[in-house]
Structure formats: C-alpha cells, structure tokens
Design an enzyme around this catalytic site. Structure first.
Site, PDB file in Angstrom:
ATOM      1  N   ALA A 136       0.825  -1.218   0.000  1.00 17.80           N
ATOM      2  CA  ALA A 136       0.000   0.000   0.000  1.00 17.80           C
ATOM      3  C   ALA A 136       0.855   1.263   0.000  1.00 17.80           C
ATOM      4  O   ALA A 136       0.376   2.338  -0.363  1.00 17.80           O
ATOM      5  CB  ALA A 136      -0.928  -0.001   1.216  1.00 17.80           C
ATOM      6  N   GLY A 168       5.338   2.788   0.578  1.00 17.86           N
ATOM      7  CA  GLY A 168       6.755   2.473   0.798  1.00 17.86           C
ATOM      8  C   GLY A 168       7.392   1.619  -0.283  1.00 17.86           C
ATOM      9  O   GLY A 168       7.110   1.765  -1.469  1.00 17.86           O
ATOM     10  N   GLY A 208       7.121  -1.619  -0.984  1.00 20.76           N
ATOM     11  CA  GLY A 208       6.248  -2.545  -1.717  1.00 20.76           C
ATOM     12  C   GLY A 208       5.586  -1.857  -2.900  1.00 20.76           C
ATOM     13  O   GLY A 208       5.535  -2.415  -4.006  1.00 20.76           O
ATOM     14  N   ALA A 250       6.707   0.781  -4.439  1.00 18.31           N
ATOM     15  CA  ALA A 250       7.758   1.103  -5.424  1.00 18.31           C
ATOM     16  C   ALA A 250       8.130  -0.133  -6.255  1.00 18.31           C
ATOM     17  O   ALA A 250       8.369  -0.030  -7.461  1.00 18.31           O
ATOM     18  CB  ALA A 250       8.993   1.657  -4.712  1.00 18.31           C
ATOM     19  N   ASN A 293       7.046  -8.825   1.084  1.00 15.99           N
ATOM     20  CA  ASN A 293       7.620  -7.534   1.471  1.00 15.99           C
ATOM     21  C   ASN A 293       7.078  -7.004   2.802  1.00 15.99           C
ATOM     22  O   ASN A 293       7.791  -6.272   3.491  1.00 15.99           O
ATOM     23  CB  ASN A 293       7.307  -6.526   0.344  1.00 15.99           C
ATOM     24  CG  ASN A 293       7.533  -5.099   0.761  1.00 15.99           C
ATOM     25  OD1 ASN A 293       8.665  -4.627   0.838  1.00 15.99           O
ATOM     26  ND2 ASN A 293       6.441  -4.380   1.064  1.00 15.99           N
ATOM     27  N   TYR A 335      13.736  -7.185  15.457  1.00 12.27           N
ATOM     28  CA  TYR A 335      13.654  -6.908  14.012  1.00 12.27           C
ATOM     29  C   TYR A 335      14.811  -7.612  13.299  1.00 12.27           C
ATOM     30  O   TYR A 335      14.630  -8.267  12.266  1.00 12.27           O
ATOM     31  CB  TYR A 335      13.720  -5.397  13.787  1.00 12.27           C
ATOM     32  CG  TYR A 335      13.679  -4.959  12.339  1.00 12.27           C
ATOM     33  CD1 TYR A 335      12.463  -4.786  11.679  1.00 12.27           C
ATOM     34  CD2 TYR A 335      14.852  -4.704  11.631  1.00 12.27           C
ATOM     35  CE1 TYR A 335      12.421  -4.376  10.343  1.00 12.27           C
ATOM     36  CE2 TYR A 335      14.819  -4.299  10.303  1.00 12.27           C
ATOM     37  CZ  TYR A 335      13.606  -4.134   9.660  1.00 12.27           C
ATOM     38  OH  TYR A 335      13.569  -3.733   8.350  1.00 12.27           O
ATOM     39  N   THR A 365      10.860   5.688   3.881  1.00 12.05           N
ATOM     40  CA  THR A 365       9.463   5.219   3.898  1.00 12.05           C
ATOM     41  C   THR A 365       8.896   5.474   5.299  1.00 12.05           C
ATOM     42  O   THR A 365       9.658   5.749   6.249  1.00 12.05           O
ATOM     43  CB  THR A 365       9.358   3.706   3.606  1.00 12.05           C
ATOM     44  OG1 THR A 365       9.785   3.000   4.781  1.00 12.05           O
ATOM     45  CG2 THR A 365      10.181   3.273   2.408  1.00 12.05           C
TER      46      THR A 365
HETATM   47  N1  LIG Z   1      12.492   1.463   4.819  1.00  9.82           N
HETATM   48  C1  LIG Z   1      13.600   0.888   5.273  1.00  9.82           C
HETATM   49  O1  LIG Z   1      14.508   1.550   5.809  1.00  9.82           O
HETATM   50  C2  LIG Z   1      13.816  -0.584   5.081  1.00  9.82           C
HETATM   51  C3  LIG Z   1      15.124  -1.066   5.011  1.00  9.82           C
HETATM   52  C4  LIG Z   1      15.338  -2.438   4.863  1.00  9.82           C
HETATM   53  C5  LIG Z   1      14.250  -3.297   4.775  1.00  9.82           C
HETATM   54  N2  LIG Z   1      13.004  -2.800   4.861  1.00  9.82           N
HETATM   55  C6  LIG Z   1      11.898  -3.764   4.763  1.00  9.82           C
HETATM   56  O2  LIG Z   1      11.145  -3.452   3.611  1.00  9.82           O
HETATM   57  C7  LIG Z   1       9.797  -3.896   3.798  1.00  9.82           C
HETATM   58  C8  LIG Z   1       8.845  -2.759   3.464  1.00  9.82           C
HETATM   59  O3  LIG Z   1       9.062  -1.730   4.409  1.00  9.82           O
HETATM   60  P1  LIG Z   1       8.772  -0.194   4.138  1.00  9.82           P
HETATM   61  O4  LIG Z   1       9.984   0.528   4.486  1.00  9.82           O
HETATM   62  O5  LIG Z   1       8.153  -0.013   2.819  1.00  9.82           O
HETATM   63  O6  LIG Z   1       7.714   0.055   5.300  1.00  9.82           O
HETATM   64  P2  LIG Z   1       6.292   0.771   5.311  1.00  9.82           P
HETATM   65  O7  LIG Z   1       5.903   0.861   6.730  1.00  9.82           O
HETATM   66  O8  LIG Z   1       6.317   1.994   4.481  1.00  9.82           O
HETATM   67  O9  LIG Z   1       5.358  -0.292   4.547  1.00  9.82           O
HETATM   68  C9  LIG Z   1       5.045  -1.524   5.105  1.00  9.82           C
HETATM   69  C10 LIG Z   1       3.682  -1.958   4.603  1.00  9.82           C
HETATM   70  O10 LIG Z   1       3.420  -3.214   5.189  1.00  9.82           O
HETATM   71  C11 LIG Z   1       2.052  -3.232   5.591  1.00  9.82           C
HETATM   72  N3  LIG Z   1       1.833  -4.221   6.646  1.00  9.82           N
HETATM   73  C12 LIG Z   1       2.159  -4.119   7.963  1.00  9.82           C
HETATM   74  N4  LIG Z   1       1.696  -5.203   8.608  1.00  9.82           N
HETATM   75  C13 LIG Z   1       1.108  -5.990   7.685  1.00  9.82           C
HETATM   76  C14 LIG Z   1       0.439  -7.245   7.740  1.00  9.82           C
HETATM   77  N5  LIG Z   1       0.258  -7.896   8.900  1.00  9.82           N
HETATM   78  N6  LIG Z   1      -0.055  -7.759   6.595  1.00  9.82           N
HETATM   79  C15 LIG Z   1       0.083  -7.092   5.422  1.00  9.82           C
HETATM   80  N7  LIG Z   1       0.664  -5.897   5.309  1.00  9.82           N
HETATM   81  C16 LIG Z   1       1.182  -5.365   6.436  1.00  9.82           C
HETATM   82  C17 LIG Z   1       1.776  -1.809   6.059  1.00  9.82           C
HETATM   83  O11 LIG Z   1       0.380  -1.535   6.064  1.00  9.82           O
HETATM   84  C18 LIG Z   1       2.556  -1.007   5.024  1.00  9.82           C
HETATM   85  O12 LIG Z   1       1.757  -0.692   3.911  1.00  9.82           O
HETATM   86  C19 LIG Z   1       9.722  -4.383   5.239  1.00  9.82           C
HETATM   87  O13 LIG Z   1       9.858  -5.778   5.269  1.00  9.82           O
HETATM   88  C20 LIG Z   1      10.918  -3.721   5.901  1.00  9.82           C
HETATM   89  O14 LIG Z   1      11.362  -4.441   7.015  1.00  9.82           O
HETATM   90  C21 LIG Z   1      12.740  -1.475   5.000  1.00  9.82           C
HETATM   91  C1  LIG Z   2      13.092   1.621  11.955  1.00  8.54           C
HETATM   92  C2  LIG Z   2      14.011   1.008  11.008  1.00  8.54           C
HETATM   93  C3  LIG Z   2      13.339  -0.002  10.236  1.00  8.54           C
HETATM   94  C4  LIG Z   2      14.023  -0.321   8.989  1.00  8.54           C
HETATM   95  C5  LIG Z   2      15.418  -0.650   9.228  1.00  8.54           C
HETATM   96  C6  LIG Z   2      16.018  -1.183   8.023  1.00  8.54           C
HETATM   97  O1  LIG Z   2      15.755  -2.536   7.833  1.00  8.54           O
HETATM   98  C7  LIG Z   2      17.464  -0.804   7.937  1.00  8.54           C
HETATM   99  C8  LIG Z   2      18.474  -1.682   8.639  1.00  8.54           C
HETATM  100  C9  LIG Z   2      18.608  -1.487  10.105  1.00  8.54           C
HETATM  101  C10 LIG Z   2      19.769  -1.358  10.723  1.00  8.54           C
HETATM  102  C11 LIG Z   2      21.022  -1.066  10.097  1.00  8.54           C
HETATM  103  C12 LIG Z   2      22.135  -1.182  10.740  1.00  8.54           C
HETATM  104  C13 LIG Z   2      23.374  -0.693  10.220  1.00  8.54           C
HETATM  105  C14 LIG Z   2      24.541  -1.100  10.677  1.00  8.54           C
HETATM  106  C15 LIG Z   2      25.812  -0.433  10.303  1.00  8.54           C
HETATM  107  O2  LIG Z   2      26.545  -0.239  11.468  1.00  8.54           O
HETATM  108  C16 LIG Z   2      26.690  -1.145   9.268  1.00  8.54           C
HETATM  109  O3  LIG Z   2      27.282  -2.274   9.861  1.00  8.54           O
HETATM  110  C17 LIG Z   2      26.019  -1.540   8.000  1.00  8.54           C
HETATM  111  C18 LIG Z   2      26.959  -1.339   6.815  1.00  8.54           C
HETATM  112  C19 LIG Z   2      26.264  -1.521   5.494  1.00  8.54           C
HETATM  113  C20 LIG Z   2      27.123  -1.092   4.317  1.00  8.54           C
HETATM  114  O4  LIG Z   2      27.867  -0.127   4.415  1.00  8.54           O
HETATM  115  O5  LIG Z   2      27.013  -1.733   3.265  1.00  8.54           O
END
Ligand SMILES: NC(=O)c1ccc[n+]([C@@H]2O[C@H](COP(=O)([O-])OP(=O)(O)OC[C@H]3O[C@@H](n4cnc5c(N)ncnc54)[C@H](O)[C@@H]3O)[C@@H](O)[C@H]2O)c1
Ligand SMILES: CCCCC[C@H](O)CC\C=C/C=C/C=C/[C@@H](O)[C@@H](O)CCCC(=O)O
Length: 254
Positions: free
Chosen positions: A14, A16, A18, A20, A91, A147, A184
């Site tokens: 919906a 973030g 996903g 994109a 996602n 997490y 996001t």
């Molecule tokens: N944004 C970041 O920094 C980042 C970095 C690394 C990984 N991720 C991962 O990317 C994925 C997407 O995250 P995002 O950043 O777009 O977050 P976001 O919060 O923008 O989007 C997450 C979406 O998941 C939906 N969701 C939550 N619970 C749910 C459920 N039970 N069933 C179905 N949908 C549900 C929410 O409604 C929302 O639309 C996640 O798995 C997140 O952990 C995000």
């Molecule tokens: C509220 C945050 C929810 C989303 C978080 C994302 O999944 C992002 C990842 C979370 C933590 C990241 C930790 C970073 C650690 C650094 O100290 C480093 O080790 C990572 C280096 C990565 C690189 O340079 O390639």
C-alpha cells in the site's frame, strides 16, 4: 526474465518499498496484485498507480500476512484474475521491539507462509520469489534485536529453500533483498516502538552514519535481482556506501 505479461504479487504494497516494487514491475509490463492489511491506503495506491501508469493491470486485495485465509485468498484471486502467478514478493514488515511477537508474526512467519504458498503455485510453471530482508539480516543491530532476528530468519529460510533440489527442478528461483535505511513511513519510529533492551537512539546513530536512500534506488536493485535468471539463493545488499552488491554465501552440500 522478461516482465511483459508476467503476473506478480507484492505483500505490504500500500505504501513504501512494496508500492515502489509494484510500480517498477508494472512499468516493465507486468500485471501486479498489490496487497496490504490497510484497505484504505491499498485502494488509494491502486487507483493512483492505474492513473499514473495508464494501466488496468494492477489491482488491490486486502491481505494481512498473519492470516492464512487472507494469504490463500490473495493467491486464488490472482489466479482467477490473471490466470496464474509468476513472481511473489514477500515484502510486508514492521519495526516494533515492544510488540515483538507481532514483529515475528509479520516479518518472519508472514514471509514463510507467503513463500510456502508461492512454492505450491509456482511448482508447475516456475517463477521467482523475492523475500525482503534488510541489512539487519546480515549484521547485528543493537538498537533493534527482534527486528534483526526476523530479518536474519528470512535469509536463512530463503537460502534453505533455494538449495532444495525440488525447488531447482521446478525452475523456481529465490533471492533476498537487503537494503539499508530507505525513506518510507517505517522510519517514523517513536520511543514506544522500543524496550529497555533496544533503542531508537542507537538505531538513529546507524541512520546518521549510513544515510537514507530513496525508494527508487532500492527499486532499481529489486528489478536487477528479479531479472537475473542465474541468481538463485542470492542476497543483494543496497547501501549508500557500497551501492548494489550481490552476495553468495557458502552453501550446504545436498
Ligand atoms: N524502509 C527501510 O529503511 C527498510 C530497510 C530495509 C528493509 N526494509 C523492509 O522493507 C519492507 C517494506 O518496508 P517499508 O519501508 O516499505 O515500510 P512501510 O511501513 O512503508 O510499509 C510496510 C507496509 O506493510 C504493511 N503491513 C504491515 N503489517 C502488515 C500485515 N500484517 N499484513 C500485510 N501488510 C502489512 C503496512 O500496512 C505497510 O503498507 C519491510 O519488510 C521492511 O522491514 C525497510
Ligand atoms: C526503523 C528502522 C526499520 C528499517 C530498518 C532497516 O531494515 C534498515 C536496517 C537497520 C539497521 C542497520 C544497521 C546498520 C549497521 C551499520 O553499522 C553497518 O554495519 C552496516 C553497513 C552496510 C554497508 O555499508 O554496506
């Protein structure tokens, strides 16, 4: 892999990342089911994508990934609508150390359930499963241990499926995407998301050190991962420091 005419499902789409990922696949000719637990945002995004990309090949299905009936319905509805499934992107994810059990239910159990259903649907025609982990799936993160555990779990589960001979024989490919912080709504954390054994301040130090990427940067890596037909079991990391990197860790003998 050519995306024209392929059918994809994306959970948590919906907003973030996903959304994109869905957008990037539609732009390349795929038909996409975006699903989410949030019906209002899901419908709004679906209408916006149809309008922006001038296509009818995107639809929204309500799906809470913790609900098995919702998950089954999402697959069945997609098969009815488009005739089958080729790509599944697990996602949906949250960051909440306080309600840690739901973090495990959504981030890990939701990905496992989505992958198991995807394997059933792809076993006759082959296809791709992309599971969204995080850089927190490959490094320890003091600020968010639960997490981080879920994201490590996604990688272990995905890589284990990827080395199953049945999966290879069915022409199914699995890979993980591991971005660092991306712009996001998941980053809108408050202290309520943490416990005494996790810390928003610690996590924010990582954000300050690494920076925040645009969703378009991560979507670019996602498409690369999706199109590379030789990357079964791959882990793609994306960070501002190192850009897009595909890694293969040692495999068990099977
Ligand atoms: N944004 C970041 O920094 C980042 C970095 C690394 C990984 N991720 C991962 O990317 C994925 C997407 O995250 P995002 O950043 O777009 O977050 P976001 O919060 O923008 O989007 C997450 C979406 O998941 C939906 N969701 C939550 N619970 C749910 C459920 N039970 N069933 C179905 N949908 C549900 C929410 O409604 C929302 O639309 C996640 O798995 C997140 O952990 C995000
Ligand atoms: C509220 C945050 C929810 C989303 C978080 C994302 O999944 C992002 C990842 C979370 C933590 C990241 C930790 C970073 C650690 C650094 O100290 C480093 O080790 C990572 C280096 C990565 C690189 O340079 O390639």
């Amino acid at each position: 892999m050519e995306l024209v005419g392929k059918v994809a499902i994306v959970t948590g789409a919906a907003q973030g990342l996903g959304r994109a990922f869905a957008r990037a696949m539609i732009q390349r000719g795929a038909k996409v089911c975006i699903s989410d637990q949030n019906v209002e945002k899901g419908n709004t995004s679906c209408v916006a994508l149809r309008k922006e990309l001038n296509t009818a090949d995107v639809n929204f299905v309500k799906c809470d990934v913790t609900q098995q009936d919702d998950m089954k319905n999402m697959f069945d509805d997609t098969v009815r609508r488009y005739g089958g499934v080729d790509i599944v992107v697990n996602n949906a994810g949250i960051m909440n150390e306080r309600t840690w059990s739901s973090c495990v239910d959504i981030n890990l159990k939701g990905v496992i359930q989505g992958t198991l259903l995807a394997l059933e649907h792809l076993q006759e025609r082959g296809g791709v499963i992309i599971n969204i982990s995080s850089i927190a799936g490959v490094v320890p993160v003091a600020g968010a241990p639960v997490y981080t555990a879920t994201k490590h779990g996604v990688i272990g589960f995905t890589r284990s499926c990827s080395v199953n001979p049945k999966v290879k024989a069915a022409n199914i490919r699995l890979a993980c995407l591991c971005p660092t912080f991306t712009d996001t709504p998941i980053l809108d954390m408050t202290d309520d998301h943490f416990t005494s054994w996790s810390s928003r301040q610690n996590l924010w130090k990582d954000v300050e050190q690494l920076g925040i990427m645009k969703v378009e940067t991560v979507a670019q890596g996602f498409i690369q991962l999706l199109l590379d037909k030789d990357n079964n079991g791959a882990i793609m990391t994306i960070s501002p420091n190192r850009g897009i990197q595909t890694k293969y860790y040692p495999k068990a003998r099977m």
